[in-house]
Design a protein around this motif. Structure first.
Motif, mmCIF file in Angstrom:
data_model
loop_
_atom_site.group_PDB
_atom_site.id
_atom_site.type_symbol
_atom_site.label_atom_id
_atom_site.label_comp_id
_atom_site.label_asym_id
_atom_site.label_seq_id
_atom_site.Cartn_x
_atom_site.Cartn_y
_atom_site.Cartn_z
ATOM 1 N N PRO A 1 0.820 -1.211 0.000
ATOM 2 C CA PRO A 1 0.000 0.000 0.000
ATOM 3 C C PRO A 1 0.855 1.263 0.000
ATOM 4 O O PRO A 1 2.027 1.242 0.390
ATOM 5 C CB PRO A 1 -0.796 -0.119 1.303
ATOM 6 C CG PRO A 1 0.077 -0.938 2.205
ATOM 7 C CD PRO A 1 0.823 -1.887 1.311
ATOM 8 N N THR A 2 0.267 2.350 -0.407
ATOM 9 C CA THR A 2 1.018 3.605 -0.497
ATOM 10 C C THR A 2 1.412 4.137 0.871
ATOM 11 O O THR A 2 2.379 4.896 0.982
ATOM 12 C CB THR A 2 0.182 4.682 -1.223
ATOM 13 O OG1 THR A 2 -1.091 4.809 -0.567
ATOM 14 C CG2 THR A 2 -0.046 4.306 -2.673
ATOM 15 N N ASP A 3 0.688 3.749 1.947
ATOM 16 C CA ASP A 3 1.009 4.298 3.270
ATOM 17 C C ASP A 3 2.270 3.679 3.876
ATOM 18 O O ASP A 3 2.743 4.100 4.923
ATOM 19 C CB ASP A 3 -0.171 4.148 4.235
ATOM 20 C CG ASP A 3 -0.540 2.695 4.510
ATOM 21 O OD1 ASP A 3 0.367 1.876 4.705
ATOM 22 O OD2 ASP A 3 -1.746 2.392 4.545
ATOM 23 N N ARG A 4 2.803 2.609 3.240
ATOM 24 C CA ARG A 4 4.041 1.992 3.711
ATOM 25 C C ARG A 4 3.912 1.510 5.146
ATOM 26 O O ARG A 4 4.795 1.714 5.976
ATOM 27 C CB ARG A 4 5.193 2.992 3.628
ATOM 28 C CG ARG A 4 6.248 2.676 2.588
ATOM 29 C CD ARG A 4 5.672 2.463 1.238
ATOM 30 N NE ARG A 4 6.547 1.659 0.384
ATOM 31 C CZ ARG A 4 6.295 1.423 -0.884
ATOM 32 N NH1 ARG A 4 5.225 1.898 -1.453
ATOM 33 N NH2 ARG A 4 7.100 0.684 -1.594
ATOM 34 N N GLY A 5 2.800 0.851 5.464
ATOM 35 C CA GLY A 5 2.630 0.269 6.786
ATOM 36 C C GLY A 5 3.559 -0.914 6.961
ATOM 37 O O GLY A 5 4.597 -1.035 6.300
ATOM 38 N N ALA A 6 3.178 -1.833 7.866
ATOM 39 C CA ALA A 6 4.068 -2.952 8.184
ATOM 40 C C ALA A 6 4.372 -3.807 6.958
ATOM 41 O O ALA A 6 5.508 -4.257 6.777
ATOM 42 C CB ALA A 6 3.450 -3.799 9.291
ATOM 43 N N LEU A 7 3.380 -4.029 6.080
ATOM 44 C CA LEU A 7 3.633 -4.812 4.867
ATOM 45 C C LEU A 7 4.659 -4.114 3.987
ATOM 46 O O LEU A 7 5.591 -4.741 3.465
ATOM 47 C CB LEU A 7 2.332 -5.041 4.087
ATOM 48 C CG LEU A 7 2.504 -5.707 2.715
ATOM 49 C CD1 LEU A 7 3.104 -7.103 2.858
ATOM 50 C CD2 LEU A 7 1.185 -5.743 1.954
ATOM 51 N N GLY A 8 4.508 -2.810 3.820
ATOM 52 C CA GLY A 8 5.456 -2.060 3.002
ATOM 53 C C GLY A 8 6.855 -2.104 3.570
ATOM 54 O O GLY A 8 7.844 -2.233 2.834
ATOM 55 N N ARG A 9 6.976 -2.001 4.891
ATOM 56 C CA ARG A 9 8.300 -2.015 5.512
ATOM 57 C C ARG A 9 8.941 -3.396 5.370
ATOM 58 O O ARG A 9 10.161 -3.504 5.230
ATOM 59 C CB ARG A 9 8.203 -1.570 6.969
ATOM 60 C CG ARG A 9 7.633 -0.151 7.096
ATOM 61 C CD ARG A 9 8.056 0.559 8.329
ATOM 62 N NE ARG A 9 7.490 0.062 9.562
ATOM 63 C CZ ARG A 9 6.248 0.270 9.995
ATOM 64 N NH1 ARG A 9 5.397 0.948 9.238
ATOM 65 N NH2 ARG A 9 5.843 -0.189 11.158
ATOM 66 N N TYR A 10 8.117 -4.441 5.426
ATOM 67 C CA TYR A 10 8.626 -5.801 5.204
ATOM 68 C C TYR A 10 9.134 -5.958 3.775
ATOM 69 O O TYR A 10 10.280 -6.377 3.551
ATOM 70 C CB TYR A 10 7.514 -6.813 5.499
ATOM 71 C CG TYR A 10 7.733 -8.210 4.963
ATOM 72 C CD1 TYR A 10 8.876 -8.941 5.282
ATOM 73 C CD2 TYR A 10 6.788 -8.812 4.128
ATOM 74 C CE1 TYR A 10 9.080 -10.225 4.790
ATOM 75 C CE2 TYR A 10 6.969 -10.103 3.638
ATOM 76 C CZ TYR A 10 8.124 -10.806 3.968
ATOM 77 O OH TYR A 10 8.312 -12.072 3.483
ATOM 78 N N VAL A 11 8.313 -5.629 2.803
ATOM 79 C CA VAL A 11 8.704 -5.832 1.403
ATOM 80 C C VAL A 11 9.873 -4.923 1.036
ATOM 81 O O VAL A 11 10.840 -5.365 0.382
ATOM 82 C CB VAL A 11 7.496 -5.615 0.472
ATOM 83 C CG1 VAL A 11 7.924 -5.721 -0.987
ATOM 84 C CG2 VAL A 11 6.401 -6.635 0.773
ATOM 85 N N ASP A 12 9.829 -3.666 1.444
ATOM 86 C CA ASP A 12 10.920 -2.751 1.125
ATOM 87 C C ASP A 12 12.236 -3.221 1.742
ATOM 88 O O ASP A 12 13.291 -3.223 1.090
ATOM 89 C CB ASP A 12 10.605 -1.343 1.632
ATOM 90 C CG ASP A 12 9.505 -0.657 0.831
ATOM 91 O OD1 ASP A 12 8.982 -1.267 -0.118
ATOM 92 O OD2 ASP A 12 9.175 0.498 1.166
ATOM 93 N N GLY A 13 12.177 -3.603 3.036
ATOM 94 C CA GLY A 13 13.395 -4.045 3.709
ATOM 95 C C GLY A 13 13.968 -5.301 3.081
ATOM 96 O O GLY A 13 15.187 -5.431 2.882
ATOM 97 N N LEU A 14 13.077 -6.234 2.737
ATOM 98 C CA LEU A 14 13.522 -7.488 2.139
ATOM 99 C C LEU A 14 14.135 -7.259 0.765
ATOM 100 O O LEU A 14 15.221 -7.777 0.449
ATOM 101 C CB LEU A 14 12.338 -8.454 2.045
ATOM 102 C CG LEU A 14 12.633 -9.791 1.363
ATOM 103 C CD1 LEU A 14 13.670 -10.584 2.146
ATOM 104 C CD2 LEU A 14 11.341 -10.596 1.207
ATOM 105 N N ILE A 15 13.455 -6.482 -0.082
ATOM 106 C CA ILE A 15 13.961 -6.240 -1.437
ATOM 107 C C ILE A 15 15.288 -5.486 -1.386
ATOM 108 O O ILE A 15 16.224 -5.793 -2.145
ATOM 109 C CB ILE A 15 12.914 -5.487 -2.274
ATOM 110 C CG1 ILE A 15 11.772 -6.439 -2.644
ATOM 111 C CG2 ILE A 15 13.532 -4.861 -3.520
ATOM 112 C CD1 ILE A 15 10.607 -5.783 -3.349
ATOM 113 N N GLY A 16 15.406 -4.520 -0.489
ATOM 114 C CA GLY A 16 16.671 -3.801 -0.359
ATOM 115 C C GLY A 16 17.823 -4.731 -0.005
ATOM 116 O O GLY A 16 18.927 -4.613 -0.550
#
Length: 385
Positions: free
Chosen positions: A13-28
């Motif tokens: 989601p655009t709000d970068r909640g917990a799912l966003g932080r998981y996916v962003d951190g993992l992909i990085g």
């Protein structure tokens, strides 16, 4: 030759909640040279540049514009995602949020974050419960492997759905220590001013305001704990989500001389000051798949009060304070912490030290091991067939 992994980030989601932080951190972390992954990412068009920066060596594929609408995204997941996997010659697909294509065409790993749709269906909407129960059951049958963020979630999957634990891999979340860190006094003061507190002490909560997070009990427990203090700390509820009748009833009981703030989503840049500047970060959830806000608060040097439920002791260990989730217990535990600055300092230091053990690099390594198991299983199965 490195395994080529396609990560589906289209549900972030655009709000970068917990799912966003998981996916962003993992992909990085997967996208770093040291990870040894051959990474491809499919995402929404608005995130194409973001993932290009996070993983400069990865192949980034922007999906159709309609993916911002959930029904269209779910339809595309079934038909369009397998095509992308074929185009990028993926060896393995990783679906990081419960659901997966019924015919992915190659080994597929699915992250199941929690099983509260089975254990606490009343805490979710009827439509969400129906969808996610079906998605989890499908993943247990069709995915090559499942990834879960805690031993507690693995054990619940085995208990509730009779899964073979050998098919489940535990990969703890990490925390971005560049983003979540001990704040400078300047950062604390800036956040305090933006929240209208101007130096008033406060208790912080960060997370979605859904019933499972138990925020109504926190409101009642905080009010009872601080109402007769000479300088009562405010309660600031950071995060979005629904505002239920239970919350309305809890807020109605707050004495008028106490301050309750609900600023909504806070910018990432404000989170170290918000969490690290709090007297206590309270997260009395009834159950979590992992409990990322607890880890992030620990990384900011904050003393944390949480519960013994599900995965939370795996995250907090001996470095946080615990309470039962009912309002009376929260009152007792919170009041004890507020009255003991030395214990708060000790917990803040212990939590910060423990948070250093959780990195996205370690999480990425655990994910890669799961991807390789999935690919090896498929190869073995193909040879056997």
């Amino acid at each position: 030759m490195a395994l080529r992994v396609l990560v589906d980030a289209t549900d972030v989601p655009t709000d970068r909640g917990a799912l966003g932080r998981y996916v962003d951190g993992l992909i990085g972390a997967l996208g770093s040279e040291s990870a040894g992954a051959d990474l491809a990412v499919v995402c929404q068009r608005a995130d194409e540049e973001r993932y290009g920066r996070l993983a400069p060596g990865a192949r980034i594929v922007a999906g159709p514009a309609a993916l911002g609408h959930r029904p269209a995204r779910l339809a595309w997941e079934q038909s369009g995602l397998p095509v992308v996997a074929q185009q990028v010659a993926a060896d393995v697909i990783h679906m990081p949020h419960f659901s997966m294509p019924l015919r992915p065409g190659r080994p597929t790993v699915v992250t199941v974050h929690d099983v509260t749709y089975f254990t606490e269906p009343e805490e979710h909407s009827a439509a969400s419960t129906l969808f996610f129960k079906s998605a989890i059951r499908t993943a247990t049958r069709r995915a090559s492997r499942l990834i879960v963020p805690s031993n507690a979630t693995r054990d619940e999957l085995v208990r509730l759905l009779g899964m073979d634990p050998a098919k489940i891999d535990v990969a703890y979340h990490g925390v971005d220590h560049r983003l979540f860190h001990r704040p400078e006094p300047r950062q604390v003061n800036q956040v305090s001013a933006r929240l209208g507190l101007h130096g008033q002490p406060y208790v912080a909560f960060l997370g979605s305001l859904e019933p499972r997070k138990n925020v109504a009990a926190l409101v009642r427990g905080w009010a009872a704990a601080v109402t007769d203090l000479a300088d009562p700390p405010a309660l600031v509820l950071g995060g979005g989500g629904g505002w239920s009748e239970e919350m309305d009833a809890a807020v109605a009981t707050v004495p008028p001389h106490l301050r309750l703030g609900r600023p909504g989503y806070l910018p990432f840049a404000d989170l170290p000051g918000f969490l690290g500047g709090a007297l206590v970060v309270a997260f009395p959830s009834r159950g979590e798949g992992f409990g990322l806000p607890v880890l992030e608060a620990m990384a900011c040097g904050a003393p944390v009060l949480t519960t013994h439920r599900t995965s939370l002791p795996e995250v907090g260990g001996d470095a946080v304070a615990y309470t039962e989730p009912d309002a009376d217990s929260i009152t007792v535990a919170l009041r004890a912490l507020l009255a003991d600055p030395q214990r708060r300092d000790t917990l803040g230091a212990a939590g910060y030290a423990r948070s250093q053990e959780f990195t996205w690099e370690a999480s990425a390594a655990a994910h890669l091991a799961s991807y390789k198991r999935a690919a090896d299983q498929d190869a073995t199965g193909s040879r056997a067939g």
